[in-house]
Write a protein that holds these residues in place. Structure first.
Motif, PDB file in Angstrom:
ATOM      1  N   LEU A 250       0.871  -1.170   0.000  1.00  0.00           N
ATOM      2  CA  LEU A 250       0.000   0.000   0.000  1.00  0.00           C
ATOM      3  C   LEU A 250       0.905   1.215   0.000  1.00  0.00           C
ATOM      4  O   LEU A 250       1.312   1.705   1.047  1.00  0.00           O
ATOM      5  CB  LEU A 250      -0.918   0.010   1.236  1.00  0.00           C
ATOM      6  N   ARG A 251       1.250   1.659  -1.192  1.00  0.00           N
ATOM      7  CA  ARG A 251       2.211   2.757  -1.321  1.00  0.00           C
ATOM      8  C   ARG A 251       1.489   4.093  -1.153  1.00  0.00           C
ATOM      9  O   ARG A 251       1.309   4.842  -2.106  1.00  0.00           O
ATOM     10  CB  ARG A 251       2.924   2.678  -2.660  1.00  0.00           C
ATOM     11  N   MET A 252       1.045   4.340   0.073  1.00  0.00           N
ATOM     12  CA  MET A 252       0.365   5.588   0.407  1.00  0.00           C
ATOM     13  C   MET A 252       0.428   5.762   1.913  1.00  0.00           C
ATOM     14  O   MET A 252       0.630   4.803   2.661  1.00  0.00           O
ATOM     15  CB  MET A 252      -1.097   5.555  -0.067  1.00  0.00           C
ATOM     16  N   ARG A 253       0.271   6.990   2.331  1.00  0.00           N
ATOM     17  CA  ARG A 253       0.211   7.254   3.775  1.00  0.00           C
ATOM     18  C   ARG A 253      -1.170   6.845   4.291  1.00  0.00           C
ATOM     19  O   ARG A 253      -2.188   7.125   3.671  1.00  0.00           O
ATOM     20  CB  ARG A 253       0.474   8.729   4.049  1.00  0.00           C
ATOM     21  N   LEU A 254      -1.162   6.195   5.436  1.00  0.00           N
ATOM     22  CA  LEU A 254      -2.401   5.699   6.012  1.00  0.00           C
ATOM     23  C   LEU A 254      -2.508   6.130   7.470  1.00  0.00           C
ATOM     24  O   LEU A 254      -1.497   6.327   8.150  1.00  0.00           O
ATOM     25  CB  LEU A 254      -2.469   4.167   5.933  1.00  0.00           C
ATOM     26  N   ARG A 255      -3.738   6.236   7.918  1.00  0.00           N
ATOM     27  CA  ARG A 255      -4.011   6.525   9.331  1.00  0.00           C
ATOM     28  C   ARG A 255      -4.898   5.420   9.895  1.00  0.00           C
ATOM     29  O   ARG A 255      -5.803   4.932   9.213  1.00  0.00           O
ATOM     30  CB  ARG A 255      -4.720   7.868   9.495  1.00  0.00           C
ATOM     31  N   ARG A 256      -4.611   5.064  11.148  1.00  0.00           N
ATOM     32  CA  ARG A 256      -5.458   4.122  11.860  1.00  0.00           C
ATOM     33  C   ARG A 256      -6.025   4.822  13.088  1.00  0.00           C
ATOM     34  O   ARG A 256      -5.291   5.416  13.870  1.00  0.00           O
ATOM     35  CB  ARG A 256      -4.670   2.885  12.279  1.00  0.00           C
ATOM     36  N   LEU A 257      -7.362   4.744  13.230  1.00  0.00           N
ATOM     37  CA  LEU A 257      -8.033   5.401  14.345  1.00  0.00           C
ATOM     38  C   LEU A 257      -8.736   4.355  15.203  1.00  0.00           C
ATOM     39  O   LEU A 257      -9.377   3.433  14.677  1.00  0.00           O
ATOM     40  CB  LEU A 257      -9.067   6.417  13.854  1.00  0.00           C
ATOM     41  N   HIS A 258      -8.623   4.499  16.499  1.00  0.00           N
ATOM     42  CA  HIS A 258      -9.346   3.651  17.450  1.00  0.00           C
ATOM     43  C   HIS A 258     -10.463   4.494  18.052  1.00  0.00           C
ATOM     44  O   HIS A 258     -10.207   5.547  18.655  1.00  0.00           O
ATOM     45  CB  HIS A 258      -8.406   3.140  18.543  1.00  0.00           C
ATOM     46  N   ILE A 259     -11.683   4.009  17.897  1.00  0.00           N
ATOM     47  CA  ILE A 259     -12.866   4.754  18.325  1.00  0.00           C
ATOM     48  C   ILE A 259     -13.645   3.925  19.347  1.00  0.00           C
ATOM     49  O   ILE A 259     -13.818   2.710  19.171  1.00  0.00           O
ATOM     50  CB  ILE A 259     -13.790   5.076  17.125  1.00  0.00           C
ATOM     51  N   ARG A 260     -14.103   4.571  20.394  1.00  0.00           N
ATOM     52  CA  ARG A 260     -14.986   3.903  21.354  1.00  0.00           C
ATOM     53  C   ARG A 260     -16.371   4.532  21.246  1.00  0.00           C
ATOM     54  O   ARG A 260     -16.545   5.733  21.446  1.00  0.00           O
ATOM     55  CB  ARG A 260     -14.471   4.057  22.781  1.00  0.00           C
ATOM     56  N   ARG A 261     -17.349   3.686  20.928  1.00  0.00           N
ATOM     57  CA  ARG A 261     -18.718   4.159  20.792  1.00  0.00           C
ATOM     58  C   ARG A 261     -19.418   4.130  22.147  1.00  0.00           C
ATOM     59  O   ARG A 261     -19.173   3.241  22.970  1.00  0.00           O
ATOM     60  CB  ARG A 261     -19.473   3.289  19.796  1.00  0.00           C
ATOM     61  N   ASP A 262     -20.294   5.112  22.351  1.00  0.00           N
ATOM     62  CA  ASP A 262     -21.035   5.168  23.609  1.00  0.00           C
ATOM     63  C   ASP A 262     -22.059   4.054  23.718  1.00  0.00           C
ATOM     64  O   ASP A 262     -22.376   3.599  24.821  1.00  0.00           O
ATOM     65  CB  ASP A 262     -21.745   6.521  23.740  1.00  0.00           C
ATOM     66  N   ALA A 263     -22.591   3.603  22.569  1.00  0.00           N
ATOM     67  CA  ALA A 263     -23.589   2.532  22.596  1.00  0.00           C
ATOM     68  C   ALA A 263     -22.951   1.249  23.118  1.00  0.00           C
ATOM     69  O   ALA A 263     -21.836   0.886  22.720  1.00  0.00           O
ATOM     70  CB  ALA A 263     -24.153   2.314  21.194  1.00  0.00           C
ATOM     71  N   LEU A 264     -23.647   0.584  23.995  1.00  0.00           N
ATOM     72  CA  LEU A 264     -23.125  -0.638  24.616  1.00  0.00           C
ATOM     73  C   LEU A 264     -23.444  -1.851  23.749  1.00  0.00           C
ATOM     74  O   LEU A 264     -24.493  -1.941  23.110  1.00  0.00           O
ATOM     75  CB  LEU A 264     -23.733  -0.827  26.001  1.00  0.00           C
ATOM     76  N   LYS A 265     -22.500  -2.782  23.740  1.00  0.00           N
ATOM     77  CA  LYS A 265     -22.689  -4.061  23.068  1.00  0.00           C
ATOM     78  C   LYS A 265     -22.355  -5.159  24.071  1.00  0.00           C
ATOM     79  O   LYS A 265     -21.223  -5.237  24.567  1.00  0.00           O
ATOM     80  CB  LYS A 265     -21.781  -4.160  21.837  1.00  0.00           C
ATOM     81  N   ASP A 266     -23.344  -5.984  24.384  1.00  0.00           N
ATOM     82  CA  ASP A 266     -23.195  -7.013  25.412  1.00  0.00           C
ATOM     83  C   ASP A 266     -22.810  -6.393  26.751  1.00  0.00           C
ATOM     84  O   ASP A 266     -22.005  -6.956  27.515  1.00  0.00           O
ATOM     85  CB  ASP A 266     -22.139  -8.054  24.998  1.00  0.00           C
ATOM     86  N   GLY A 267     -23.349  -5.193  27.016  1.00  0.00           N
ATOM     87  CA  GLY A 267     -23.101  -4.525  28.281  1.00  0.00           C
ATOM     88  C   GLY A 267     -21.780  -3.801  28.377  1.00  0.00           C
ATOM     89  O   GLY A 267     -21.430  -3.293  29.441  1.00  0.00           O
ATOM     90  N   LYS A 268     -21.023  -3.732  27.278  1.00  0.00           N
ATOM     91  CA  LYS A 268     -19.716  -3.086  27.290  1.00  0.00           C
ATOM     92  C   LYS A 268     -19.627  -2.062  26.162  1.00  0.00           C
ATOM     93  O   LYS A 268     -20.260  -2.225  25.117  1.00  0.00           O
ATOM     94  CB  LYS A 268     -18.600  -4.133  27.114  1.00  0.00           C
TER      95      LYS A 268
END
Length: 391
Positions: A250-268
């Motif tokens: 992948l000959r390009m600059r890339l960004r990786r973002l980690h996001i935490r959603r407020d909506a709960l899934k399985d109580g988490k």
């Protein structure tokens, strides 16, 4: 008294009959059905979508019951056997090309100067019964898939393709024309490094999610002046590169973002990882772009709930494809009519009223209003009674 078209005639006005005739000639759409022309076929299938007819017999009865309107529609009396034969033989390209033309018309009417070019790409399953023996299974459903490229800013689907259910989403994504300056948002189903690179080389951007087995090496951390968005929090933003021992590049600059959603899934709280080649927008803005992908899911839900793509008027593949494209044509015609007549109604309410008053002579802009007292009095008058019209 001034003549008033029916609601159905006004809805069909954006279709250029001369251009449609050219499309029919190009695909030889009338080669086998000379008495039941492509225009007749189109009118009937759009009527089925707007009126909610779910069978050939019901459609035949409802359409022929309004024979007084056939002249202004440019159509004729319907026989269900004729419709069944046309559904099996008429080329899908006739309706597909018309949809593309109407989509451009919708874009012309609703485009705002300086608006962001956002393109959402996704597919929706179309389950079919065991009587559709041509259908294929992908492990989850038995049927077909409808692939759509959608602009949520102007509520415009502008690329539609119908495939068997076992066709990979990314194979259709690769056929999408790439617009320079646009941002394409899609999920893991469109995971293909070569396609991502072609988007980047075309001067466009993409926002997606990498698969869990994608090996990405951190290059540099990026500053995050703002981390809180509407319904989510950005945990991390860093530049990465592909750390693969194989030939994948992948000959390009890339960004990786980690996001935490407020909506709960399985109580988490749910955490998701996104990847993009957009090096300009803030992390919160990129997260908002991926959140906007929900708009195409709402489009699919609306179409399935309020148009007729659950019960089909034929058991062959051609009939299913024609009905799906006719549903999208009906959707675009409703959107054009809403803008053309300045309809100040929610999409759902407008579609319901249009279907209810399809063969009624009344302005589209007044669908939600009762007729005037003068018109009501004229309907109650005896047909032998002379009526005075004042200039």
């Amino acid at each position: 008294m001034r003549f008033q078209n029916s609601v159905f005639v006004d809805l069909l006005k954006p279709i250029d009959r001369r251009a449609f005739a050219g499309i029919v000639a190009r695909h030889k759409g009338d080669a086998y059905d000379k008495s039941f022309k492509s225009w007749d076929h189109l009118v009937v299938l759009i009527c089925a979508q707007l009126a909610g007819a779910t069978s050939l017999r019901a459609l035949e009865t409802a359409f022929n019951a309004n024979g007084g309107f056939h002249y202004h529609l440019g159509s004729r009396r319907l026989a269900r056997s004729t419709l069944a034969e046309a559904n099996a033989r008429r080329p899908v390209g006739v309706f597909a090309d018309l949809f593309a033309r109407l989509s451009c018309e919708l874009d012309r009417r609703t485009r705002r100067d300086g608006a962001e070019l956002l393109r959402l790409i996704d597919s929706t399953p179309i389950p079919l019964s065991k009587f559709h023996d041509f259908a294929r299974s992908n492990g989850r459903i038995h049927g077909m898939k409808m692939h759509v490229v959608y602009d949520p800013g102007i509520d415009r689907p502008f690329c539609v393709e119908v495939t068997p259910a076992n066709v990979n989403d990314v194979e259709i994504g690769k056929k999408t024309p790439i617009e320079a300056g646009a941002t394409y948002v899609f999920d893991k189903g469109y995971y293909d490094f070569k396609w991502w690179r072609s988007i980047h080389e075309a001067g466009a951007l993409f926002v997606s999610r990498p698969k869990s087995n994608t090996r990405l090496a951190d290059v540099a951390e990026r500053e995050m002046p703002q981390t809180r968005g509407e319904g989510y929090t950005v945990l991390r933003d860093c530049e990465v590169e592909l750390a693969s021992k194989g030939d994948s590049k992948l000959r390009m600059r890339l960004r990786r973002l980690h996001i935490r959603r407020d909506a709960l899934k399985d109580g988490k709280p749910q955490e998701i990882v996104m990847i993009t080649n957009d090096m300009t927008r803030s992390a919160v803005e990129i997260a908002a772009l991926y959140k906007a992908r929900w708009a195409i899911e709402l489009l699919f839900r609306w179409i399935k709930q309020h148009l007729n793509i659950r019960k089909f008027l034929g058991e062959n593949e051609n009939a299913v494809r024609l009905q799906l494209i006719a549903a999208m044509i009906a959707f675009v015609l409703l959107r054009i009519a809403a803008h053309r007549h300045d309809v100040d109604l929610p999409c759902l309410r407008f579609a319901e009223l249009a279907g209810r008053f399809l063969f009624t002579r009344r302005p589209i802009s007044r669908l939600d209003r009762p007729p005037s007292k003068y018109q009501a009095a004229r309907r109650l008058a005896s047909p032998r009674q002379l009526v005075l019209n004042y200039a």
